[in-house]
Each structure stands twice: as structure tokens, then as C-alpha cells.
Motif scaffolding. Structure first.
Motif, mmCIF file in Angstrom:
data_model
loop_
_atom_site.group_PDB
_atom_site.id
_atom_site.type_symbol
_atom_site.label_atom_id
_atom_site.label_comp_id
_atom_site.label_asym_id
_atom_site.label_seq_id
_atom_site.Cartn_x
_atom_site.Cartn_y
_atom_site.Cartn_z
ATOM 1 N N GLN A 99 0.831 -1.206 0.000
ATOM 2 C CA GLN A 99 0.000 0.000 0.000
ATOM 3 C C GLN A 99 0.868 1.260 0.000
ATOM 4 O OE1 GLN A 99 -2.234 -1.023 3.536
ATOM 5 N NE2 GLN A 99 -4.110 -1.378 2.371
ATOM 6 N N ASP A 324 -4.218 -3.771 -1.371
ATOM 7 C CA ASP A 324 -3.495 -2.845 -2.251
ATOM 8 C C ASP A 324 -4.008 -2.908 -3.683
ATOM 9 O OD1 ASP A 324 -2.458 -5.468 -2.451
ATOM 10 O OD2 ASP A 324 -0.638 -4.724 -3.396
ATOM 11 N N SER A 328 -8.505 0.426 -4.270
ATOM 12 C CA SER A 328 -8.199 0.755 -2.879
ATOM 13 C C SER A 328 -7.154 1.855 -2.797
ATOM 14 C CB SER A 328 -7.697 -0.492 -2.143
ATOM 15 O OG SER A 328 -7.248 -0.172 -0.845
ATOM 16 N N VAL A 329 -6.087 1.723 -3.573
ATOM 17 C CA VAL A 329 -5.020 2.726 -3.569
ATOM 18 C C VAL A 329 -5.558 4.073 -4.042
ATOM 19 C CG1 VAL A 329 -2.796 3.377 -4.580
ATOM 20 C CG2 VAL A 329 -3.186 1.019 -3.822
#
Length: 350
Positions: A99, A324, A328-329
Motif C-alpha cells: 500500500q 493494495d 483501494s489505492v
């Protein structure tokens, strides 16, 4: 003896050095699965007054003489079941690193920004994270506790440690803290899309999706902790986004301890009851975790599945955390970019 001050303002000549640090913080992990590593981790975790509020000689005697010795073997066995053997580390460490790296890449067009990660318990420590940003010349730090819902046992504990480190430093950076993002529209939207995509890959149709959040003693809520209200807000928004009702997307709490009254309903009890009532196919999602860890991979994907199938259930699928993945990122970067307003900046995530 004079110690070197790690914090230094960036000079004009040093203006291409990072001046803004992003510090991602997750809960923590043991360094290995051997008894010594597990014991060291458990002792740090269970000695935190934000986690266990009982203090005094009796508690310390119980903790070190009974509780930790009993948990070492059980926790070690659980960690071995989910351990990332290739990297020789826990999945939480693998995912949190990924992440941070991907967020760093998203802000890669701005040389002023540096992204680093740390664990509240275990390594890399918050002290190491702050030192890393200091040594890079960052004079502004955005602290991001990776907990969507706030609790004193998680977010506040992380910030306790941040300020404990900072109070020992003569010259300190400007600090901002990312607030809980339990009702952040992009978080809800990303979760909803993630759940939908996962369920569409199944060869069977789920009758319902259980939303499991980590439990908390009721006494914490009675003292003013907003955690339960924020969990309920998250699930209310998620149901609305997915067009579901409480009966097809129940909220439950996991990881209950026998030594106190914890939030209800309990995940494992609910799964057993659902199976007994005739539910045969379901999914489980954990909206309170930013990354998969022992509570999701061992407790839900393995133990909870066994509870459900042994009670008569047939098909069970755990929906992984956002981790990740690209969406999401992008969501995390959106939150970060908003909190960096006035300090910078643009990402390369578009």
C-alpha cells in the motif's frame, strides 16, 4: 552527551528533497512465528493501556504469568496458518508495504512527498517511521492510521505513540492526522464495487453477506468511544449503496473475549444460528480492516467457515479486504490528497 537532531528544515539548495511525509500506520505483527517472537509481540500489544485498561500488580501478574503464556502457542499456530512463507512475514506486513509503495508511486510526480509505513506494535515501529521521514528532511507529516472506524484502542493508541516519539524531539514537524473515513463516499463506493465483483465470480448465489467488524468491550462504548456508531454508519451507507437490507447484510462483531461483555451480535454465534435456520450460502466481508491479517485470514476465512459448515451451511466465501488493489489505492490517495490541501499536490492515480 549531545545527540544529533534528526529534524532539519529543508534549505533552498535542498528544495528537491522530500519535505512532506506520509506515515501509514497499521496495527502490527510479530516478526516470526516462533514462541519468542509471538511472546514479544503479545506483550507489547497487551501492555498498551488503550487496549487493556486494567492496571496494577494483579493484572501484570495475570498478564505475564497466565495470559501471555497461554496465548503464545495458540497465536503461533494461527500465524503459521496464514504466514507469507515466500517473504517470511505476515500478510499484514506484506500488504501494508505494498500500500505504501503504491501510494508513493501515485504521488511520484511530486518530489517533495515521501511515503513510509509503520506498525503500532512490532516492526517497523512508529519511531523508525518518523525517524525515516526526519532523516529525509520532511518538515510536514501527514499521519494516516489505517482504521476506517475510530476507536481509542486503535487510532488513539497509534497517535499516542506518534506523540510519544515527537515529544522527545527538540524541533518538530507540522503534523496533520487523517480522520476516520468510515463514511467517506469513495470508501463506501469502493467497498460496494469490491463486494459486487467478488460475488459475481462465485458459482453459487449468496443468500446474504455478513459484515464483520472487530469487536470491542461494551465498557469502551459506555465511556464514549464512537466505534460502534461509526461501524453502524458504515454498514448503513454500504447497504444503501448495494440496495440491501439489514436482513440480507447483517452487522456482526468478531474476536470476542470471555473476560468482558463485548458488542453483539457475535460473528460465530450468528453464523451457527443462520446455518441452523436454513441459510446455506453466504459471503463475509470485513469493512473495518484496511488489509488482510490474522483476524480476517485465520479467524474468518478458516475458523468462521468451519463454524458455518459444521452447523449445516454449504457455501461460504470470505471477501478479501481492499488491500493494495488499484481501486483501494486510488481511494486512499483521494483521502490523502484532500488532507494535504494547502501543502500540495496532485497524484498520478488518474
Amino acid at each position: 552527551m549531545t545527540t544529533k537532531n534528526p529534524w532539519r528544515p529543508a534549505s533552498i539548495e535542498d528544495r528537491m528533497t522530500p519535505t512532506i511525509g506520509i506515515l501509514l500506520i497499521n496495527l502490527g505483527t510479530p516478526d516470526a512465528t516462533d514462541p519468542a517472537s509471538i511472546k514479544r509481540y503479545l506483550k507489547e500489544f497487551l501492555s498498551d493501556p488503550r487496549v487493556i485498561e486494567k492496571r496494577g500488580l494483579l493484572w501484570w501478574t495475570l498478564l505475564n504469568g497466565i495470559i501471555i503464556p497461554r496465548r503464545v502457542k495458540k497465536s503461533g499456530r494461527a500465524y503459521r496458518l496464514i504466514w507469507n512463507e515466500a517473504a517470511d512475514e505476515s500478510p499484514l506486513r506484506t500488504i501494508t508495504r505494498a500500500q505504501a509503495e503504491k501510494i508513493g508511486e501515485a504521488f511520484g510526480g511530486d518530489p517533495r512527498i515521501m511515503t513510509i509505513w509503520a506498525m503500532r506494535y512490532g516492526a517497523p515501529s512508529i519511531y523508525e517511521g518518523i525517524q525515516g521521514l526526519a532523516n529525509a528532511g520532511c518538515d510536514k507529516v501527514l499521519v494516516f492510521p489505517l482504521y476506517p472506524q475510530y476507536s481509542a484502542a486503535t487510532t488513539a493508541s497509534a497517535m499516542d505513540e506518534v506523540f510519544s516519539v515527537l515529544k522527545e524531539m527538540r524541533w518538530q514537524p507540522s503534523i496533520r492526522v487523517v480522520p476516520p473515513y468510515f463514511d467517506e463516499p469513495t470508501y463506501i463506493e469502493t467497498l460496494a464495487e469490491h463486494i459486487t465483483r467478488h460475488e459475481q465470480t462465485l458459482r453459487w448465489k449468496p443468500e446474504l453477506c455478513l459484515a464483520s467488524f472487530h469487536g470491542l468491550p461494551v465498557s469502551f462504548i459506555e465511556k464514549g468511544d464512537p466505534y460502534q456508531a461509526q461501524c453502524e454508519t458504515t454498514i448503513a451507507h454500504l447497504r444503501a449503496k448495494l440496495g440491501r437490507e439489514s436482513k440480507t447484510m447483517p452487522l456482526v462483531y468478531q474476536s470476542r473475549s470471555r473476560r468482558a461483555i463485548w458488542l453483539d451480535p457475535d460473528m460465530e454465534e450468528t453464523l451457527a444460528n443462520l446455518a441452523s435456520d436454513g441459510v446455506r450460502n453466504l459471503t463475509v466481508v470485513a469493512p473495518g480492516f484496511a488489509a488482510d491479517c490474522i483476524e480476517t485470514l485465520e479467524e474468518i476465512e478458516m475458523r468462521a467457515k468451519n463454524v458455518f459448515t459444521q452447523a449445516g451451511g454449504e457455501n461460504f466465501s470470505y471477501i478479501p479486504c481492499l488491500n493494495d488493489c488499484t481501486k483501494s489505492v486510488e481511494m486512499l490517495c483521494h483521502v490523502i490528497q484532500r488532507e494535504l490541501s494547502g501543502w500540495c499536490c496532485q497524484t498520478n492515480s488518474n
